[in-house]
Write a protein that holds these residues in place. Structure first.
Motif, mmCIF file in Angstrom:
data_model
loop_
_atom_site.group_PDB
_atom_site.id
_atom_site.type_symbol
_atom_site.label_atom_id
_atom_site.label_comp_id
_atom_site.label_asym_id
_atom_site.label_seq_id
_atom_site.Cartn_x
_atom_site.Cartn_y
_atom_site.Cartn_z
ATOM 1 N N GLY B 32 -3.294 10.876 20.529
ATOM 2 C CA GLY B 32 -2.471 12.083 20.485
ATOM 3 C C GLY B 32 -3.143 13.328 21.046
ATOM 4 N N GLY B 33 -3.947 13.154 22.074
ATOM 5 C CA GLY B 33 -4.574 14.312 22.689
ATOM 6 C C GLY B 33 -5.908 14.695 22.078
ATOM 7 N N ASP B 34 -6.352 13.959 21.096
ATOM 8 C CA ASP B 34 -7.626 14.249 20.425
ATOM 9 C C ASP B 34 -8.636 13.139 20.705
ATOM 10 O OD1 ASP B 34 -6.645 16.555 19.167
ATOM 11 O OD2 ASP B 34 -5.847 15.401 17.487
ATOM 12 N N PRO B 35 -9.933 13.395 20.462
ATOM 13 C CA PRO B 35 -10.906 12.303 20.500
ATOM 14 C C PRO B 35 -10.553 11.270 19.423
ATOM 15 C CG PRO B 35 -12.010 14.439 20.382
ATOM 16 C CD PRO B 35 -10.557 14.683 20.123
ATOM 17 N N PRO B 118 -12.390 -13.364 12.825
ATOM 18 C CA PRO B 118 -12.120 -11.913 12.823
ATOM 19 C C PRO B 118 -12.657 -11.231 14.077
ATOM 20 C CG PRO B 118 -14.134 -12.325 11.635
ATOM 21 C CD PRO B 118 -13.688 -13.662 12.206
ATOM 22 N N TYR B 119 -12.460 -9.908 14.119
ATOM 23 C CA TYR B 119 -13.120 -9.093 15.119
ATOM 24 C C TYR B 119 -14.596 -8.967 14.761
ATOM 25 C CZ TYR B 119 -9.066 -7.544 17.725
ATOM 26 O OH TYR B 119 -7.969 -7.521 18.546
ATOM 27 N N ARG B 120 -15.416 -8.943 15.793
ATOM 28 C CA ARG B 120 -16.810 -8.580 15.602
ATOM 29 C C ARG B 120 -16.846 -7.073 15.393
ATOM 30 N NH1 ARG B 120 -20.087 -7.303 19.935
ATOM 31 N NH2 ARG B 120 -18.873 -8.553 21.390
ATOM 32 N N PRO B 121 -17.544 -6.605 14.375
ATOM 33 C CA PRO B 121 -17.568 -5.155 14.144
ATOM 34 C C PRO B 121 -18.074 -4.408 15.377
ATOM 35 C CG PRO B 121 -18.478 -6.309 12.269
ATOM 36 C CD PRO B 121 -18.288 -7.343 13.345
ATOM 37 N N ALA B 122 -17.304 -3.465 15.811
ATOM 38 C CA ALA B 122 -17.678 -2.655 16.977
ATOM 39 C C ALA B 122 -16.995 -1.304 16.837
ATOM 40 C CB ALA B 122 -17.244 -3.338 18.275
ATOM 41 N N THR B 123 -17.639 -0.304 17.356
ATOM 42 C CA THR B 123 -17.087 1.048 17.279
ATOM 43 C C THR B 123 -17.099 1.672 18.670
ATOM 44 O OG1 THR B 123 -17.899 1.340 15.025
ATOM 45 C CG2 THR B 123 -17.388 3.344 16.268
ATOM 46 N N PHE B 124 -16.031 2.389 18.975
ATOM 47 C CA PHE B 124 -15.910 3.062 20.260
ATOM 48 C C PHE B 124 -15.510 4.510 20.020
ATOM 49 C CE2 PHE B 124 -15.071 -1.385 20.803
ATOM 50 C CZ PHE B 124 -15.846 -1.718 21.899
ATOM 51 N N ALA B 125 -16.244 5.404 20.617
ATOM 52 C CA ALA B 125 -15.852 6.819 20.619
ATOM 53 C C ALA B 125 -15.117 7.057 21.922
ATOM 54 C CB ALA B 125 -17.078 7.713 20.504
ATOM 55 N N LEU B 126 -13.841 7.429 21.806
ATOM 56 C CA LEU B 126 -12.967 7.485 22.973
ATOM 57 C C LEU B 126 -12.502 8.907 23.254
ATOM 58 C CD1 LEU B 126 -10.667 4.401 22.178
ATOM 59 C CD2 LEU B 126 -12.749 4.448 23.572
ATOM 60 N N PHE B 127 -12.379 9.206 24.533
ATOM 61 C CA PHE B 127 -11.681 10.419 24.951
ATOM 62 C C PHE B 127 -10.182 10.230 24.682
ATOM 63 C CE2 PHE B 127 -15.592 10.606 27.405
ATOM 64 C CZ PHE B 127 -15.903 11.957 27.421
ATOM 65 N N ILE B 132 -14.145 5.476 27.477
ATOM 66 C CA ILE B 132 -15.155 5.196 26.456
ATOM 67 C C ILE B 132 -16.335 6.141 26.632
ATOM 68 C CG2 ILE B 132 -16.738 3.448 25.541
ATOM 69 C CD1 ILE B 132 -14.744 1.330 26.622
ATOM 70 N N HIS B 133 -16.613 6.892 25.590
ATOM 71 C CA HIS B 133 -17.801 7.757 25.616
ATOM 72 C C HIS B 133 -19.023 6.982 25.140
ATOM 73 C CE1 HIS B 133 -20.693 10.553 23.732
ATOM 74 N NE2 HIS B 133 -20.452 11.254 24.807
ATOM 75 N N SER B 134 -18.868 6.235 24.064
ATOM 76 C CA SER B 134 -19.993 5.438 23.575
ATOM 77 C C SER B 134 -19.470 4.230 22.824
ATOM 78 C CB SER B 134 -20.913 6.278 22.686
ATOM 79 O OG SER B 134 -20.167 6.963 21.723
ATOM 80 N N ALA B 135 -20.300 3.210 22.764
ATOM 81 C CA ALA B 135 -19.905 1.953 22.136
ATOM 82 C C ALA B 135 -21.048 1.451 21.261
ATOM 83 C CB ALA B 135 -19.571 0.923 23.215
ATOM 84 N N TYR B 136 -20.694 0.869 20.133
ATOM 85 C CA TYR B 136 -21.690 0.383 19.173
ATOM 86 C C TYR B 136 -21.353 -1.052 18.790
ATOM 87 C CZ TYR B 136 -22.582 5.392 18.560
ATOM 88 O OH TYR B 136 -22.863 6.723 18.752
#
Lengths: 157, 168
Positions: B32-35, B118-127, B132-136
């Motif tokens: 919605g227009g936010d990170p 299941p999903y493998r735990p992963a985190t994404f910081a998105l614009f 993708i800004h960063s991935a964990y």
């Protein structure tokens, strides 16, 4: 953002749209009127016609009601949920909120009724709007609900 | 995160999934227009996920006043997610891939768990546009982002997208 199509009037028992309608004027989330309205719904209007009935959006009462809406109010409505909008008076003042649902059975739990008492109003004015994703409750310039975006809205007539 | 397609600078796929209420949502709409901090989670049964989610509930207080979004994707069905979310006291969105449609497309299937798939735990910081800004990679718990790292990610994204970051 002040286009007629995002405005709604409440006279204490009925909701209306269109310039010159009777009652107190509020600005709702324009997305509530973007699509084809759903007939036969019920609106829980937690607002008063008294022009003095207002609080700052930053008031903790308002903020907590918005948090409650995200946390349990919208999920509690389940498939009956149609849309929810706060009612902005200007860039900073909250005049109330409207929750629209396909039935009115859960309205007694409305967290916004803690601020202004609720009135159940049959309505055909509102369309379905996805619930705010959360956890954002803040918006610039009194936008009625945090589901929007900073992107400029298309010009509305 | 191992898959090259989900590396910083790439665009995350605009997944369309049911939320914890059963309504269909797209990631771009959720942003919605936010990170957007996007968390892939094994599911409610995993004690590591429970601990991590409790931490996110603490962090949501900051996200909700800072114009940033959070969303969690797991293979739990919507009704299970709704119960888990309510128990946590979360105010952010859960998205359900109970049909496991995107596990392999994203390369995020946890192949070592053949019981839950299941999903493998992963985190994404998105614009907001899902870049993708960063991935964990959170397969090991310490691979997950700390709250401070998430704050730094949200700061970096916000600094780039908010035209009024520096006051006029």
């Amino acid at each position: 953002m002040t286009a007629v199509s995002s405005l709604v009037w409440f006279d204490g028992s009925r909701l209306a749209r269109g310039a010159g309608s009777a009652g107190r004027r509020f600005r709702a989330d324009p997305r509530c009127f973007d699509e084809t309205p759903i007939p036969g719904c019920f609106a829980h209007v937690c607002a008063l016609v008294d022009e003095d009935a207002a609080l700052p959006y930053d008031d903790t009462l308002v903020q907590q009601a918005r948090r409650d809406a995200l946390a349990w109010w919208i999920p509690m409505l389940g498939p009956a949920y149609v849309c929810v909008t706060t009612l902005a008076l200007d860039a900073v003042r909250f005049g109330g909120a409207i929750t629209v649902a396909r039935d009115a059975r859960a309205f007694q739990s409305d967290p916004f009724a803690r601020i202004f008492p609720g009135t159940v109003v049959p309505t055909d004015l509102f369309c379905e709007v996805p619930a705010p994703g959360g956890p954002v409750v803040e918006r610039y310039s009194g936008a009625a609900w945090p589901g929007g975006s900073f992107a400029p809205r298309p010009q509305r007539q | 995160v191992a898959t090259d397609a989900l590396a910083p600078g790439r665009r995350f796929p605009d997944l369309q999934l049911p939320d914890h209420n059963g309504g269909s949502r797209s990631l771009s709409e959720v942003a919605g227009g936010d990170p957007l901090a996007l968390f892939f989670s094994r599911g409610w049964w995993c004690p590591k996920e429970q601990r991590f989610m409790h931490g996110l509930v603490q962090l949501q207080d900051e996200f909700e006043v800072a114009y940033a979004r959070m969303a969690v994707v797991s293979v739990d069905p919507p009704e299970v997610q709704a119960a888990f979310r309510a128990g946590l006291g979360a105010r952010f969105l859960f998205l359900s891939d109970f049909e496991r449609r995107h596990l392999d497309q994203l390369g995020l299937r946890e192949t070592t768990d053949t019981v839950h798939s299941p999903y493998r735990p992963a985190t994404f910081a998105l614009f907001p546009d899902l870049r993708i800004h960063s991935a964990y990679n959170g397969y090991w718990y310490w691979g997950r982002p700390t709250h401070e790292e998430l704050r730094q990610d949200m700061r970096a994204i916000s600094r780039e997208i908010r035209e009024d970051w520096e006051l006029p």
